[in-house]
Scaffold this motif. Structure first.
Motif, PDB file in Angstrom:
ATOM      1  N   ILE A   1      15.173  -4.477  -0.980  1.00 50.57           N
ATOM      2  CA  ILE A   1      15.231  -3.093  -0.720  1.00 50.57           C
ATOM      3  C   ILE A   1      13.669  -2.373  -0.556  1.00 50.57           C
ATOM      4  CG2 ILE A   1      17.253  -2.279  -1.807  1.00 50.57           C
ATOM      5  CD1 ILE A   1      15.874  -1.631  -4.216  1.00 50.57           C
ATOM      6  N   TYR A   2      13.488  -1.469   0.220  1.00 47.64           N
ATOM      7  CA  TYR A   2      12.022  -1.038   0.254  1.00 47.64           C
ATOM      8  C   TYR A   2      12.021   0.538  -0.158  1.00 47.64           C
ATOM      9  CZ  TYR A   2       7.567   0.683   2.016  1.00 47.64           C
ATOM     10  OH  TYR A   2       6.386   1.142   1.998  1.00 47.64           O
TER      11      TYR A   2
ATOM     12  N   GLN B   1       6.592   7.839  -1.536  1.00 40.02           N
ATOM     13  CA  GLN B   1       7.240   9.171  -1.627  1.00 40.02           C
ATOM     14  C   GLN B   1       8.565   9.150  -2.507  1.00 40.02           C
ATOM     15  OE1 GLN B   1       7.872  11.024   2.020  1.00 40.02           O
ATOM     16  NE2 GLN B   1       8.393  13.107   1.212  1.00 40.02           N
ATOM     17  N   GLU B   2       9.467   8.058  -2.308  1.00 39.88           N
ATOM     18  CA  GLU B   2      10.667   8.015  -2.794  1.00 39.88           C
ATOM     19  C   GLU B   2      10.671   7.617  -4.282  1.00 39.88           C
ATOM     20  OE1 GLU B   2      13.650   6.111   0.316  1.00 39.88           O
ATOM     21  OE2 GLU B   2      11.893   5.102   0.090  1.00 39.88           O
ATOM     22  N   LEU B   3       9.564   6.827  -4.530  1.00 41.21           N
ATOM     23  CA  LEU B   3       9.160   6.423  -6.058  1.00 41.21           C
ATOM     24  C   LEU B   3       8.871   7.530  -6.892  1.00 41.21           C
ATOM     25  CD1 LEU B   3       7.495   3.175  -5.261  1.00 41.21           C
ATOM     26  CD2 LEU B   3       9.698   3.448  -6.676  1.00 41.21           C
ATOM     27  N   GLY B   4       7.934   8.705  -6.331  1.00 49.60           N
ATOM     28  CA  GLY B   4       7.573   9.820  -7.006  1.00 49.60           C
ATOM     29  C   GLY B   4       8.614  10.964  -7.104  1.00 49.60           C
ATOM     30  N   ASN B   5       9.728  10.929  -6.783  1.00 48.61           N
ATOM     31  CA  ASN B   5      10.923  11.766  -6.931  1.00 48.61           C
ATOM     32  C   ASN B   5      11.861  11.088  -7.757  1.00 48.61           C
ATOM     33  OD1 ASN B   5      13.066  13.617  -6.684  1.00 48.61           O
ATOM     34  ND2 ASN B   5      12.507  14.086  -4.659  1.00 48.61           N
TER      35      ASN B   5
ATOM     36  N   SER C   1      12.151 -15.356  -2.191  1.00 47.53           N
ATOM     37  CA  SER C   1      12.652 -14.637  -1.212  1.00 47.53           C
ATOM     38  C   SER C   1      11.674 -14.514   0.108  1.00 47.53           C
ATOM     39  CB  SER C   1      13.284 -13.233  -1.622  1.00 47.53           C
ATOM     40  OG  SER C   1      11.779 -12.370  -2.052  1.00 47.53           O
ATOM     41  N   GLY C   2      11.865 -13.142   0.862  1.00 48.06           N
ATOM     42  CA  GLY C   2      10.713 -13.130   1.781  1.00 48.06           C
ATOM     43  C   GLY C   2       9.689 -12.390   1.431  1.00 48.06           C
ATOM     44  N   LEU C   3       9.691 -12.065   0.028  1.00 52.24           N
ATOM     45  CA  LEU C   3       8.632 -11.210  -0.325  1.00 52.24           C
ATOM     46  C   LEU C   3       7.228 -11.825  -0.286  1.00 52.24           C
ATOM     47  CD1 LEU C   3      11.406  -9.807  -1.389  1.00 52.24           C
ATOM     48  CD2 LEU C   3       9.934  -8.889  -3.154  1.00 52.24           C
TER      49      LEU C   3
ATOM     50  N   ASP D   1       0.885  -1.250   0.115  1.00 46.54           N
ATOM     51  CA  ASP D   1      -0.013  -0.204   0.066  1.00 46.54           C
ATOM     52  C   ASP D   1       0.833   1.103   0.057  1.00 46.54           C
ATOM     53  OD1 ASP D   1      -2.281  -1.443   0.029  1.00 46.54           O
ATOM     54  OD2 ASP D   1      -2.507  -1.369   2.046  1.00 46.54           O
ATOM     55  N   LYS D   2       2.117   1.159   0.544  1.00 42.63           N
ATOM     56  CA  LYS D   2       2.785   2.284   0.700  1.00 42.63           C
ATOM     57  C   LYS D   2       4.140   2.574  -0.041  1.00 42.63           C
ATOM     58  CE  LYS D   2       1.270   3.386   5.553  1.00 42.63           C
ATOM     59  NZ  LYS D   2       1.304   3.598   6.943  1.00 42.63           N
ATOM     60  N   GLY D   3       4.195   1.331  -0.980  1.00 44.65           N
ATOM     61  CA  GLY D   3       5.500   1.347  -1.566  1.00 44.65           C
ATOM     62  C   GLY D   3       5.564  -0.187  -2.451  1.00 44.65           C
ATOM     63  N   LEU D   4       7.078  -0.079  -2.639  1.00 43.94           N
ATOM     64  CA  LEU D   4       7.268  -1.491  -3.123  1.00 43.94           C
ATOM     65  C   LEU D   4       8.480  -2.196  -2.539  1.00 43.94           C
ATOM     66  CD1 LEU D   4       7.885  -0.410  -6.859  1.00 43.94           C
ATOM     67  CD2 LEU D   4       5.916  -1.196  -5.980  1.00 43.94           C
ATOM     68  N   ARG D   5       8.387  -3.528  -2.114  1.00 45.32           N
ATOM     69  CA  ARG D   5       9.390  -4.257  -1.559  1.00 45.32           C
ATOM     70  C   ARG D   5       9.992  -5.083  -2.910  1.00 45.32           C
ATOM     71  NH1 ARG D   5      10.511  -4.532   3.581  1.00 45.32           N
ATOM     72  NH2 ARG D   5       8.483  -3.891   4.016  1.00 45.32           N
ATOM     73  N   ILE D   6      11.425  -5.064  -2.965  1.00 44.23           N
ATOM     74  CA  ILE D   6      12.168  -5.397  -4.129  1.00 44.23           C
ATOM     75  C   ILE D   6      13.080  -6.548  -3.575  1.00 44.23           C
ATOM     76  CG2 ILE D   6      13.226  -4.898  -6.312  1.00 44.23           C
ATOM     77  CD1 ILE D   6      11.657  -2.153  -6.231  1.00 44.23           C
ATOM     78  N   LEU D   7      13.224  -7.576  -4.344  1.00 48.73           N
ATOM     79  CA  LEU D   7      14.620  -8.274  -4.306  1.00 48.73           C
ATOM     80  C   LEU D   7      15.267  -8.015  -5.665  1.00 48.73           C
ATOM     81  CD1 LEU D   7      16.128 -10.503  -2.884  1.00 48.73           C
ATOM     82  CD2 LEU D   7      14.832 -12.093  -4.065  1.00 48.73           C
ATOM     83  N   LEU D   8      16.429  -7.321  -5.206  1.00 52.12           N
ATOM     84  CA  LEU D   8      17.304  -6.852  -6.338  1.00 52.12           C
ATOM     85  C   LEU D   8      18.590  -7.849  -6.469  1.00 52.12           C
ATOM     86  CD1 LEU D   8      17.670  -4.636  -8.483  1.00 52.12           C
ATOM     87  CD2 LEU D   8      19.011  -3.727  -6.664  1.00 52.12           C
ATOM     88  N   GLU D   9      18.828  -8.481  -7.668  1.00 54.09           N
ATOM     89  CA  GLU D   9      19.631  -9.309  -7.969  1.00 54.09           C
ATOM     90  C   GLU D   9      20.594  -8.994  -8.937  1.00 54.09           C
ATOM     91  OE1 GLU D   9      20.273 -13.792 -10.200  1.00 54.09           O
ATOM     92  OE2 GLU D   9      18.848 -13.444  -8.490  1.00 54.09           O
ATOM     93  N   LEU D  10      21.915  -8.757  -8.787  1.00 55.04           N
ATOM     94  CA  LEU D  10      22.918  -8.464  -9.874  1.00 55.04           C
ATOM     95  C   LEU D  10      23.787  -9.789 -10.287  1.00 55.04           C
ATOM     96  CD1 LEU D  10      24.178  -5.098  -8.472  1.00 55.04           C
ATOM     97  CD2 LEU D  10      22.238  -5.299 -10.040  1.00 55.04           C
TER      98      LEU D  10
END
Length: 313
Positions: free
Chosen positions: A210-211, A215-219, A259-261, A186-195
């Motif tokens: 990462i979370y 607000q962060e996504l909108g900037n 993952s834990g998502l 509801d308040k954002g994205l929880r992401i499992l990032l893999e490189l």
């Protein structure tokens, strides 16, 4: 009398039609429309009408497998007279954690008109399910860092939906591939990032969860800077991210490769398709590496239409 006999076989019987307001919807959005029943050449008793949402997945062997996401009761017992038309409103909220439509994953509604003592009538309506704005914002930030989506990105392998990108500029010599899974909250994205980092003899995989808030996504400028710092940190200190310890899904959800998502896109489907289906059918469809490696030749390096991006060379 003859009309009744034919109606029992489906000839001249009542028909059902689900009429949707749109053909494309966003995860979490309400699908709205109306259900229309057109009476046939005789009066008939209808036991019920329900609408089912189905997901269709194409496996590596090209075969299609359909799986029911949910069944939505809409109308109970009623009588439809000869030539009569009846209508009802339809509304359904799409889950947030099913895969979005992709090259191997599609959706349709099937409307079932259960006719007493006769052949049932059905109607099928395809829909496209797309990602919410927050995910588009995240992808735009990746693109601003020179990443481009692979053609087969977003394919659902029966366990999860994974998005794959390749670098084209500043990270081109330092990263072979960037992948991510996402849980939309509801308040954002929880992401499992893999490189996937190039190395001598073998590829090196590093992961970080990462979370990002809305607000962060909108900037866009700040998001660009934050992602750049996160990726640089992972590349410069890879040993800190080599042994990612996932927190497993809740009971009833499939754990393989997860993952834990717990609310990740595809997580709902994995739980829904669990047990014998996943254990026997999906293992035949997919291997641990869900799909054949995509060749890095120039003809394969173009955006898919999941996020509507454009190449910048």
């Amino acid at each position: 009398m003859l009309k009744k006999i034919f109606a029992k076989m489906g000839v001249g019987a009542a028909k059902v039609d689900l009429i949707l307001n749109e053909s494309t919807y966003t995860l979490g959005e309400h699908v709205e429309g109306k259900i229309k029943v057109q009476g046939g050449k005789v009066e008939q008793h209808i036991n019920f009408i329900n609408v089912e949402l189905w997901m269709e997945v194409r496996g590596r062997n090209g075969e299609f497998h359909t799986h029911k996401v949910t069944s939505i009761p809409t109308v109970s017992s009623f009588l439809i007279r000869e030539g009569e038309e009846q209508k009802w409103g339809f509304k359904y909220e799409l889950p947030m954690n099913i895969p979005i439509s992709a090259s191997n994953c599609s959706y349709f509604f099937q409307t079932h008109l259960d006719i007493e003592g006769g052949a049932d009538a059905k109607d099928r309506d395809a829909i496209r399910i797309k990602a919410p704005e927050t995910l588009y914002q995240f992808v735009e930030a990746l693109e601003s860092l020179g990443f481009r989506e692979k053609h087969q990105s977003g394919q659902f392998n029966g366990y999860k939906q994974e998005f794959e990108f390749f670098p084209t500029s500043q990270f081109q010599s330092r990263i072979r591939e960037l992948e991510f899974e996402v849980a939309i909250e509801d308040k954002g994205l929880r992401i499992l990032l893999e490189l996937d980092l190039p190395g001598f003899g073998r590829e090196r995989e590093i992961k970080q969860e990462i979370y990002l808030s809305k607000q962060e996504l909108g900037n866009g400028t700040k998001l660009h800077q934050s992602l750049h710092q996160i990726i640089e940190e992972m590349i410069n200190n890879p040993t800190n991210y080599e042994y990612f310890q996932p927190s497993h899904y809740q009971k009833g959800q499939y754990k393989r490769g997860m993952s834990g998502l717990g609310g990740a896109m595809g997580g709902f489907a994995a739980g829904m398709l669990g047990g014998m289906l996943l254990g026997e059918v999906m293992d035949d469809m997919f291997e641990d590496v869900a799909f054949d490696d995509i060749q890095e030749d120039s003809e394969d390096l173009f955006d898919s239409d999941l996020f509507g991006g454009e190449d910048e060379w």
